[in-house]
Write an enzyme that holds these catalytic residues in place. Structure first.
Site, PDB file in Angstrom:
ATOM      1  N   CYS A  48       0.835  -1.224  -0.247  1.00 58.06           N
ATOM      2  CA  CYS A  48      -0.018  -0.116   0.000  1.00 58.06           C
ATOM      3  C   CYS A  48       0.928   1.287   0.066  1.00 58.06           C
ATOM      4  CB  CYS A  48      -0.865  -0.225   1.144  1.00 58.06           C
ATOM      5  SG  CYS A  48      -1.855   1.441   1.325  1.00 58.06           S
ATOM      6  N   CYS A  51       0.430   3.060   3.712  1.00 59.76           N
ATOM      7  CA  CYS A  51       0.770   2.559   4.916  1.00 59.76           C
ATOM      8  C   CYS A  51       1.976   1.340   4.761  1.00 59.76           C
ATOM      9  CB  CYS A  51      -0.439   2.007   5.961  1.00 59.76           C
ATOM     10  SG  CYS A  51      -1.169   0.519   5.069  1.00 59.76           S
ATOM     11  N   CYS A  97      -7.229  -1.096   0.808  1.00 62.46           N
ATOM     12  CA  CYS A  97      -6.508  -1.740   1.907  1.00 62.46           C
ATOM     13  C   CYS A  97      -7.112  -1.987   3.462  1.00 62.46           C
ATOM     14  CB  CYS A  97      -5.278  -0.736   1.939  1.00 62.46           C
ATOM     15  SG  CYS A  97      -3.967  -1.146   3.296  1.00 62.46           S
ATOM     16  N   CYS A 100      -5.430   0.654   6.250  1.00 65.72           N
ATOM     17  CA  CYS A 100      -5.602   1.853   6.194  1.00 65.72           C
ATOM     18  C   CYS A 100      -6.901   2.334   5.494  1.00 65.72           C
ATOM     19  CB  CYS A 100      -4.450   3.026   5.921  1.00 65.72           C
ATOM     20  SG  CYS A 100      -4.280   2.747   4.093  1.00 65.72           S
ATOM     21  N   CYS A 120      -8.124  -5.698 -10.125  1.00 63.27           N
ATOM     22  CA  CYS A 120      -7.535  -4.517 -10.896  1.00 63.27           C
ATOM     23  C   CYS A 120      -7.294  -3.374 -10.152  1.00 63.27           C
ATOM     24  CB  CYS A 120      -8.567  -4.366 -11.889  1.00 63.27           C
ATOM     25  SG  CYS A 120      -8.449  -3.183 -13.483  1.00 63.27           S
TER      26      CYS A 120
END
Length: 132
Positions: A48, A51, A97, A100, A120
């Site tokens: 991510c 984070c 995510c 976060c 995707c």
């Protein structure tokens, strides 16, 4: 899996480019075939961009022809969360995510075996770390 975090608005604006902020926090998308990872074939993990949580392994990446990085499964079952997305007058499933809550992209049921899924994902949502 690590504890959930919610970065402040100030932290996010300082860390992210305007495009990343738009995609990760305002549910935007990058144009197909323009992201830095759509055609990357290196071995490693995608994390991510907010984070640093590990989200996808390059071993599950494939060329879907969509112009976005596509994966047939997340790095772990708990790495991402999904929710219904009714925007743009169509039913889709948004991916974000787990740690976060940042918007990553969408998941579709037209992917390859063994899962039949196509995650995707926007390149701007990711930070690639090569295998060392």
């Amino acid at each position: 899996m690590t504890d959930k975090i919610i970065p402040s608005e100030q932290e996010l604006r300082a860390k992210l480019s305007p495009e990343q902020y738009h995609i990760l926090r305002e549910y935007g998308t990058e144009r197909a075939f323009t992201g830095k990872y759509w055609n990357l074939k290196d071995d490693g993990k995608y994390h991510c961009a907010v984070c640093g949580e590990a989200l996808f392994d390059a071993a599950t990446k494939y060329d879907s022809g969509s112009g976005w990085p596509s994966f047939w499964q997340p790095d772990s079952p708990a790495a991402v969360e999904t929710e219904a997305d009714q925007s743009l007058l169509m039913a889709r499933t948004e991916v974000h995510c787990h740690r976060c809550g940042s918007h990553l992209g969408h998941v579709f049921e037209d992917g390859p075996v063994p899962t039949g899924l196509r995650y995707c994902i926007n390149s701007a949502s990711l930070d690639f770390k090569p295998k060392t």
